[in-house]
Design an enzyme around this catalytic site. Structure first.
Site, short mmCIF file in Angstrom:
data_model
loop_
_atom_site.label_atom_id
_atom_site.label_comp_id
_atom_site.label_asym_id
_atom_site.label_seq_id
_atom_site.Cartn_x
_atom_site.Cartn_y
_atom_site.Cartn_z
CG HIS A 44 -2.14 -1.05 1.16
ND1 HIS A 44 -3.12 -0.83 2.06
CD2 HIS A 44 -2.17 -1.90 0.28
CE1 HIS A 44 -3.95 -2.07 1.55
NE2 HIS A 44 -3.35 -2.65 0.53
CD GLU A 46 -1.28 4.44 3.74
OE1 GLU A 46 -2.51 4.60 4.12
OE2 GLU A 46 -1.08 3.58 2.67
NE ARG A 199 -10.09 3.03 -26.20
CZ ARG A 199 -9.97 2.53 -27.35
NH1 ARG A 199 -9.07 1.80 -27.88
NH2 ARG A 199 -11.06 3.01 -28.16
CG ASP A 215 -16.67 1.64 -35.49
OD1 ASP A 215 -17.11 1.72 -36.74
OD2 ASP A 215 -16.89 2.47 -34.77
N GLY A 281 -22.12 2.08 -28.71
CA GLY A 281 -22.60 3.24 -29.43
C GLY A 281 -23.74 3.73 -28.54
CB SER A 287 -29.41 0.41 -22.58
OG SER A 287 -28.04 0.14 -22.75
#
Length: 339
Positions: A44, A46, A199, A215, A281, A287
């Site tokens: 972590h 710390e 991304r 695409d 899309g 939705s």
């Protein structure tokens, strides 16, 4: 604390199901150690900062001493973007590491969003004689620290990932031409600034079936590689091209297929996914919106008018118009938040 926030950002897209956290150790008015949480199961922030401080000071171990009893970190303050964890998980509790290092003071920016854990760090640290307090400095820095865990907070409280929908559209409000072609409305520069960078910092990217069919995107980061990114396709029929890039490009990134967007988010949440970027899309975006599952909208407005023409002709026209006051892609990025 500002430096701790900068460090925390380096973990975006890689720490699920944990939050991104940054930490800075200060002694005598100088930074002597820095760290951030890089990956679940790893140190972590710390602990990483404490180890970094000891290495910088030529010390060994994590107890804060140099082997001769010199308490190197006694009197030091550690600044952390999030309240330290107080119970062991996959790794030890950060409060235990802080106490063992003999750090004298802890300053954290944001309380633990989990009601069951909130405030426990202060109780554990105070019991050991370590001062623990909330950051009361720059409000802008505090807001940045809070923004860093918006996805983690939602996941902790609801079990669902934080959803960002990104849509590129023309000045006449179109995200595709009359033939359904949506590649590309925005410029390469806009795609690098949004699709590429976004991304890199999300846990998963989600698209609809038509985006894959028309695409054929890879859905991978355009810039810095992110092997932790999971690709998600929503298809009611499940009928997708077997030769689609998301299935055959050889990337280590998993591709998951779901028949329903809401079901997908529920399952992703169970997997520990805390942030999802939806890139296409319109049907998928609608939705999600109608189900009240969108947390943030990101719209790239391109200075082109598609009308009834194809996207290629519209973009070519924008490039060739010498008197136009806009160049393609020189629009603005507008951000709005869902209810």
């Amino acid at each position: 604390m500002e430096r701790a926030v900068e460090l925390a950002m380096r973990g975006l897209g890689h720490t699920r199901p944990n939050p991104v956290v940054g930490a800075v150790v200060v002694k005598g008015g100088k930074i002597i150690g820095e760290g951030w949480h890089k990956k679940a199961g790893g140190d972590h922030a710390e602990v990483a900062a404490i180890k970094n401080a000891l290495r910088r000071g030529g010390r060994n171990g994590t107890t804060g001493t140099d082997g001769t009893g010199n308490r190197f970190l006694k009197g030091a303050t550690i600044y952390v973007t999030l309240e330290p964890c107080s119970k062991p998980g996959r790794v030890g509790a950060c409060t235990d590491a802080i106490i063992a290092a003999e750090i004298s003071r802890v300053v954290y920016a944001i309380p633990d969003p989990n009601p069951k854990n909130r405030g426990k760090a202060k109780r554990a640290l105070s019991k050991a004689g370590v001062k623990c307090e909330r950051f009361k400095g720059d409000a802008e820095v505090l807001q940045l620290a809070d923004d860093l865990i918006c996805d983690f907070r939602k996941h902790v409280l609801t079990g669902l990932p934080y959803v960002t929908v990104k849509i590129a559209m023309s000045l006449d409000g179109k995200i595709c031409d009359d033939s359904g072609n949506a590649k590309w409305i925005s410029s390469a520069g806009s795609r690098r600034a949004t699709g590429g960078k976004l991304r890199e910092i999300h846990d998963a990217i989600m698209v609809g079936a038509e985006t894959v069919r028309k695409d054929n995107p890879s859905l991978l980061s355009h810039g810095k590689r992110n092997d932790d990114l999971i690709r998600v396709v929503v298809s009611k029929s499940g009928k997708l091209p077997k030769n689609a890039k998301v299935f055959i490009d050889g990337a280590p990134n998993k591709t998951l297929v779901f028949d329903d967007a809401k079901k997908a988010l529920v399952e992703l949440g169970k997997m520990g996914i805390v942030s999802v970027l939806c890139e296409g899309g319109l049907a998928l975006a609608r939705s999600l919106a109608e189900a009240g599952l969108v947390d943030e909208w990101l719209t790239v407005l391109a200075p082109v008018v598609i009308g009834s023409r194809s996207i290629v002709r519209s973009i070519r026209g924008a490039f060739n118009e010498s008197e136009s006051c806009f160049m393609h892609g020189d629009g603005f990025i507008a951000t709005d938040f869902g209810d």
